[in-house]
Design an enzyme around this catalytic site. Structure first.
Site, PDB file in Angstrom:
ATOM      1  N   CYS A 112      -6.476  -4.042 -10.025  1.00 26.53           N
ATOM      2  CA  CYS A 112      -7.274  -2.814 -10.202  1.00 26.53           C
ATOM      3  C   CYS A 112      -7.185  -2.254 -11.625  1.00 26.53           C
ATOM      4  CB  CYS A 112      -6.840  -1.742  -9.203  1.00 26.53           C
ATOM      5  SG  CYS A 112      -6.994  -2.265  -7.493  1.00 26.53           S
ATOM      6  N   HIS A 252      -9.008   5.130 -11.803  1.00 31.96           N
ATOM      7  CA  HIS A 252      -9.286   4.085 -10.821  1.00 31.96           C
ATOM      8  C   HIS A 252      -9.476   4.767  -9.467  1.00 31.96           C
ATOM      9  CE1 HIS A 252      -9.067   0.842  -8.112  1.00 31.96           C
ATOM     10  NE2 HIS A 252      -7.825   1.041  -7.754  1.00 31.96           N
ATOM     11  N   ASN A 282     -12.785   1.453  -2.949  1.00 29.17           N
ATOM     12  CA  ASN A 282     -11.961   0.971  -4.057  1.00 29.17           C
ATOM     13  C   ASN A 282     -12.545  -0.358  -4.533  1.00 29.17           C
ATOM     14  OD1 ASN A 282     -10.030  -0.305  -5.616  1.00 29.17           O
ATOM     15  ND2 ASN A 282      -8.307   0.324  -4.339  1.00 29.17           N
TER      16      ASN A 282
HETATM   17  N1  ACO Z   1      -8.502   3.283  11.221  1.00 31.00           N
HETATM   18  C1  ACO Z   1      -7.785   3.891  12.180  1.00 31.00           C
HETATM   19  N2  ACO Z   1      -6.447   3.895  12.201  1.00 31.00           N
HETATM   20  C2  ACO Z   1      -5.818   3.279  11.194  1.00 31.00           C
HETATM   21  C3  ACO Z   1      -6.483   2.642  10.177  1.00 31.00           C
HETATM   22  C4  ACO Z   1      -7.893   2.648  10.214  1.00 31.00           C
HETATM   23  N3  ACO Z   1      -8.654   2.068   9.278  1.00 31.00           N
HETATM   24  N4  ACO Z   1      -5.590   2.116   9.321  1.00 31.00           N
HETATM   25  C5  ACO Z   1      -4.377   2.421   9.788  1.00 31.00           C
HETATM   26  N5  ACO Z   1      -4.507   3.131  10.935  1.00 31.00           N
HETATM   27  C6  ACO Z   1      -3.462   3.666  11.766  1.00 31.00           C
HETATM   28  C7  ACO Z   1      -2.236   2.782  11.736  1.00 31.00           C
HETATM   29  O1  ACO Z   1      -2.357   1.730  12.649  1.00 31.00           O
HETATM   30  C8  ACO Z   1      -1.158   3.754  12.083  1.00 31.00           C
HETATM   31  O2  ACO Z   1      -1.146   3.933  13.477  1.00 31.00           O
HETATM   32  P1  ACO Z   1       0.229   3.740  14.275  1.00 31.00           P
HETATM   33  O3  ACO Z   1       1.123   4.812  13.732  1.00 31.00           O
HETATM   34  O4  ACO Z   1      -0.210   3.939  15.690  1.00 31.00           O
HETATM   35  O5  ACO Z   1       0.685   2.374  13.927  1.00 31.00           O
HETATM   36  C9  ACO Z   1      -1.634   5.061  11.470  1.00 31.00           C
HETATM   37  O6  ACO Z   1      -3.040   4.912  11.233  1.00 31.00           O
HETATM   38  C10 ACO Z   1      -0.935   5.397  10.175  1.00 31.00           C
HETATM   39  O7  ACO Z   1      -0.897   4.197   9.384  1.00 31.00           O
HETATM   40  P2  ACO Z   1      -0.351   4.201   7.925  1.00 31.00           P
HETATM   41  O8  ACO Z   1      -0.558   2.874   7.289  1.00 31.00           O
HETATM   42  O9  ACO Z   1       1.028   4.783   7.937  1.00 31.00           O
HETATM   43  O10 ACO Z   1      -1.380   5.224   7.315  1.00 31.00           O
HETATM   44  P3  ACO Z   1      -1.228   6.128   6.053  1.00 31.00           P
HETATM   45  O11 ACO Z   1      -1.325   7.536   6.437  1.00 31.00           O
HETATM   46  O12 ACO Z   1      -0.117   5.692   5.157  1.00 31.00           O
HETATM   47  O13 ACO Z   1      -2.587   5.762   5.306  1.00 31.00           O
HETATM   48  C11 ACO Z   1      -3.382   4.313   3.580  1.00 31.00           C
HETATM   49  C12 ACO Z   1      -2.869   4.411   4.988  1.00 31.00           C
HETATM   50  C13 ACO Z   1      -4.675   5.116   3.470  1.00 31.00           C
HETATM   51  C14 ACO Z   1      -3.665   2.870   3.240  1.00 31.00           C
HETATM   52  C15 ACO Z   1      -2.308   4.917   2.643  1.00 31.00           C
HETATM   53  O14 ACO Z   1      -1.070   4.328   2.859  1.00 31.00           O
HETATM   54  C16 ACO Z   1      -2.668   4.769   1.236  1.00 31.00           C
HETATM   55  O15 ACO Z   1      -3.552   5.441   0.741  1.00 31.00           O
HETATM   56  N6  ACO Z   1      -1.971   3.891   0.490  1.00 31.00           N
HETATM   57  C17 ACO Z   1      -2.305   3.584  -0.851  1.00 31.00           C
HETATM   58  C18 ACO Z   1      -2.907   2.269  -0.809  1.00 31.00           C
HETATM   59  C19 ACO Z   1      -4.178   2.125  -1.554  1.00 31.00           C
HETATM   60  O16 ACO Z   1      -4.917   3.028  -1.855  1.00 31.00           O
HETATM   61  N7  ACO Z   1      -4.388   0.899  -1.883  1.00 31.00           N
HETATM   62  C20 ACO Z   1      -5.496   0.537  -2.644  1.00 31.00           C
HETATM   63  C21 ACO Z   1      -5.067  -0.499  -3.585  1.00 31.00           C
HETATM   64  S1  ACO Z   1      -3.824   0.090  -4.669  1.00 31.00           S
HETATM   65  C22 ACO Z   1      -4.576   0.880  -5.798  1.00 31.00           C
HETATM   66  O17 ACO Z   1      -5.746   0.702  -5.954  1.00 31.00           O
HETATM   67  C23 ACO Z   1      -3.806   1.812  -6.627  1.00 31.00           C
END
Ligand code: ACO
Length: 325
Positions: A112, A252, A282
């Protein structure tokens, strides 16, 4: 001698997929995606579509706006991790579609952060007097490399390309300062083992799950916020300014919660941060140049304004660049 961006362009696949479209193939919801990421829709490549065509279109827009013919370029640098070929490089493929010959064309793999890294390579070479006119591209199609059965990652990414034409120029405008960082020890927070088979959302083909994008989201979230905030503060200080001097931050477009947390850490008002991820998702290395092109079009900054680009991605890699437009 320094370098300045004199033309920008962007292009995306023809079809936008809404969160509701994804609900039909994944156990997810519009509400979950919007509240956790800020994303409402994204452009996804469908079977038969080509990232090369999209990057070529973005490059042509940038060249047109710069008033420069492809044949005048001294180099093409592409920030990408989505080339369909390990070689020739993606930049060599764009060189061919633009009908240019002989000049160096190569890729920079920083996920990214690819565009910010590529911009820095171009800027340093131009400062050294090696090149005068460079096309810098950020292009990715991570949607074709995610596990379409994994709702944690599949909803996050969109595809596209952005491009910038840079010229070497003396004087106060252009790239003022760039800082780049990497942390190889954190490689497994976000990784993609192999490229190869493309598997779009609509494809009958599926990649082996082991070869799809892997992400440790919550840990990545924390590191992305800290690294993007730290490098932003450092690059502005190094250039002898304060954040109050910056007209707009073009980050980004990973996730609205990351962007807001970075702004909070820096004490930046949210309206100083350009955000378009609700329509793009993204787009990895494409996100900064697409946002730069849109922000310019929207009049978010003008001549002599300070514009800050920052990014963080797989590697881990992160970087920031301060420009005087
Ligand atoms: N739809 C519905 N439910 C979902 C989804 C979805 N798409 N994805 C995850 N869940 C559920 C999970 O299964 C979990 O349920 P559970 O507790 O019953 O297992 C619950 O939601 C929470 O999951 P987490 O992964 O803990 O969710 P979190 O609140 O951390 O959000 C996210 C996930 C949005 C990916 C977050 O961790 C994040 O923003 N991370 C940064 C990653 C990112 O942006 N990456 C992009 C590339 S890196 C970059 O560009 C800098």
């Amino acid at each position: 001698m320094g370098s300045r961006i004199i033309g920008t362009g962007r292009a995306v696949p023809p079809v936008s997929f809404s969160n509701q479209d994804l609900e039909r193939q994944l156990d997810t919801s519009d509400e979950w995606i919007r509240s956790r990421t800020g994303i409402s829709s994204r452009y996804l490549m469908r079977t038969g579509e080509s990232l090369l065509d999209i990057a070529t279109e973005a490059s042509r827009h940038a060249l047109d706006k710069a008033g420069i013919k492809a044949g005048e370029l001294d180099a093409i640098i592409a920030g990408t991790v989505s080339s369909e070929y390990a070689f020739p490089s993606f930049a060599c493929q764009v060189q061919r579609t633009l009908g240019v010959t002989s000049i160096p064309a190569f890729d920079v793999a920083a996920a990214c952060s690819g565009f910010v890294f590529a911009l820095s390579v171009a800027d340093n070479s131009m400062r050294a007097g090696v090149w005068k006119k460079v096309l810098v591209i950020g292009a990715d199609a991570l949607s074709t490399m995610v596990d379409w059965g994994d709702r944690r990652t599949a909803v996050l990414f969109g595809d596209g390309a952005g491009a910038a034409v840079m010229v070497s120029e003396p004087g106060p405008r252009g790239v003022l300062e760039t800082l780049l960082r990497s942390a190889g020890e954190a490689w497994d927070l976000l990784s993609l083992r192999a490229t190869g088979v493309r598997a779009s959302a609509d494809s009958e083909w599926r990649r082996d799950v082991a070869d799809t994008l892997k992400m440790r989201g919550p840990e990545l979230f924390k590191i992305a916020v800290k690294s993007m905030a730290d490098i932003t503060r450092q690059v502005v200080e190094r250039a002898g300014f304060t954040l109050a001097d910056v007209r707009v931050v073009i980050p980004h477009q990973a996730n609205i919660r990351i962007l807001n947390a970075v702004a909070d850490r820096l004490g930046l008002p949210y309206d100083k941060v350009f955000v378009n991820l609700e329509r793009y998702g993204n787009t990895s290395a494409a996100s900064v140049p697409i946002a730069l092109d849109e922000a310019l079009e929207a009049g978010r900054f003008g001549d002599n304004d300070l514009v800050l680009l920052n990014a963080c991605g797989g590697g881990l890699t992160w970087g920031a660049s301060l420009l005087r437009w």
